[in-house]
Design a protein around this motif. Structure first.
Motif, mmCIF file in Angstrom:
data_model
loop_
_atom_site.group_PDB
_atom_site.id
_atom_site.type_symbol
_atom_site.label_atom_id
_atom_site.label_comp_id
_atom_site.label_asym_id
_atom_site.label_seq_id
_atom_site.Cartn_x
_atom_site.Cartn_y
_atom_site.Cartn_z
ATOM 1 N N SER A 51 8.004 -1.740 -3.947
ATOM 2 C CA SER A 51 6.734 -2.021 -3.275
ATOM 3 C C SER A 51 6.943 -3.006 -2.138
ATOM 4 C CB SER A 51 5.728 -2.563 -4.294
ATOM 5 O OG SER A 51 6.170 -3.813 -4.794
ATOM 6 N N ASP A 103 2.904 -0.005 -12.732
ATOM 7 C CA ASP A 103 2.482 0.519 -11.435
ATOM 8 C C ASP A 103 1.142 1.235 -11.517
ATOM 9 O OD1 ASP A 103 4.678 -0.129 -9.536
ATOM 10 O OD2 ASP A 103 5.861 0.911 -11.025
ATOM 11 N N ASP A 109 3.029 5.066 -7.039
ATOM 12 C CA ASP A 109 2.719 4.393 -8.296
ATOM 13 C C ASP A 109 2.635 5.385 -9.451
ATOM 14 O OD1 ASP A 109 2.642 1.821 -7.275
ATOM 15 O OD2 ASP A 109 0.501 1.876 -6.853
ATOM 16 N N GLU A 129 -4.896 0.857 -4.429
ATOM 17 C CA GLU A 129 -4.229 0.055 -3.404
ATOM 18 C C GLU A 129 -5.237 -0.344 -2.338
ATOM 19 O OE1 GLU A 129 -1.161 -1.039 -3.320
ATOM 20 O OE2 GLU A 129 -0.203 0.181 -4.874
#
Length: 333
Positions: free
Chosen positions: A222, A52, A93, A68
């Motif tokens: 996710s 992650d 994450d 992200e």
């Protein structure tokens, strides 16, 4: 028997497994394979792609880095929510790695200041709620459509990785169910109107689990939902995972929707059976849902089970998912 149990029992598990294998939230993770192949990356590359967050050894701990990006349509239609998610998703994450967030930066494009303002307001609100400072970024207000990406840094004293699930482990799903779906989307926010001190307290659970050695592996749930996240975890660890459909209690009774939902605070963790109760109690003490939903075994199949029947969702040895399975040592005569 309550409504949730009834809805679960009415599910055709074989059909659900086939549905999940073809669902765009699950298949969308295949894009990672394209990027890793183009860059020549494996899970043995620096930072260990497939986790992650990238974990960089630093003294007696690890520096963590993650990023992200968000779909343009999402940013345009829900700018405040997108801004909040830029902080929240990155935070998850870091937590999933057993870390504590340090700071966030952003990269923002918008056609004008008014559009940018609503996105930035969402980021600011999340920053204050979670106690994670925004320390800079990049801004361009001369583009045709709003676009948003964000990066985060953190630090871990002990790691939770995607690579260490072992046969014999149990699979635990945790999620904050004090929320509701955002309209017709798969997003399940549990942070709206939540006290800041509660959110910050919840952030302490994962680092404590890592430091106390109670989990063997894990990932945050996710965009691929429980199904996609379990598949990523199975491939990265080089194992098989069976999910017991009868053990999952969807918040609205809709198991099909919940299997690909994106909760704002949700994690899949593996643990030795003797540690499972201790892991569950950490979440339950904070009124966060957590339950054993499956098991880890040797092999490469992700299956959805119901009693003695197991239905294949994906076999990552036959069809690589992220393309980040463990690299096997060559056999020697």
């Amino acid at each position: 028997m309550d409504g949730v149990d009834t809805a679960r029992r009415m599910i055709d598990v074989a059909a659900l497994a086939a549905h999940l294998a073809a669902h765009p939230h699950v298949t969308g993770k295949r894009d990672i394979d394209v990027a890793c192949a183009a860059l020549g990356l494996s899970q043995n590359s620096p930072g260990r792609p497939g986790d992650d967050a990238a974990a960089i050894p630093d003294g007696d701990g690890w520096q963590l880095m993650a990023t992200e990006g968000f779909m343009n349509d999402f940013v345009a239609s829900a700018p405040w929510f997108a801004g909040w998610c830029a902080v929240m998703v990155n935070m998850s994450d870091i937590l999933a790695m057993g870390g504590r967030p340090t700071a966030v930066t952003n990269t923002l494009w918008a056609p004008d200041a008014a559009t940018a303002q609503e996105i930035l307001r969402g980021m600011k609100d999340a920053s204050e709620a979670y106690g994670i400072p925004i320390v800079g970024g990049h801004t361009n207000l001369r583009t045709a459509q709003p676009q948003l990406a964000a990066a985060i840094w953190g630090r871990a004293n002990a790691l939770i990785t995607s690579f260490d699930a072992q046969p014999g482990d149990v699979l635990i799903a945790s999620a904050d169910l004090r929320g509701a779906y955002a309209g017709d989307s798969s997003n399940f926010p549990a942070f709206l109107n939540a006290p800041h001190e509660r959110l910050r307290g919840d952030m302490k659970i994962l680092p404590a689990l890592a430091e106390d050695g109670l989990v063997t592996a894990g990932k945050d749930i996710s965009q691929g939902g429980i199904a996609g996240t379990a598949l990523m975890l199975a491939e990265c660890s080089g194992v098989a995972i069976t999910i017991d459909a009868t053990r999952i209690a969807p918040p609205d009774g809709d198991l099909t929707r919940w299997m690909t939902a994106f909760p704002s605070f949700g994690f899949l963790l593996t643990a030795k059976p003797e540690n499972a109760a201790g892991v569950l109690s950490r979440f339950h003490q904070r009124d966060i849902g957590a339950v054993v939903i499956g098991s880890v075994s040797s092999g490469s199949a992700l299956t959805l089970g119901e009693g003695s029947a197991h239905h294949l969702i994906w076999n990552h040895a036959a069809a690589p998912y992220l393309g980040l399975a463990p690299i096997k040592e060559p056999a020697h005569a």
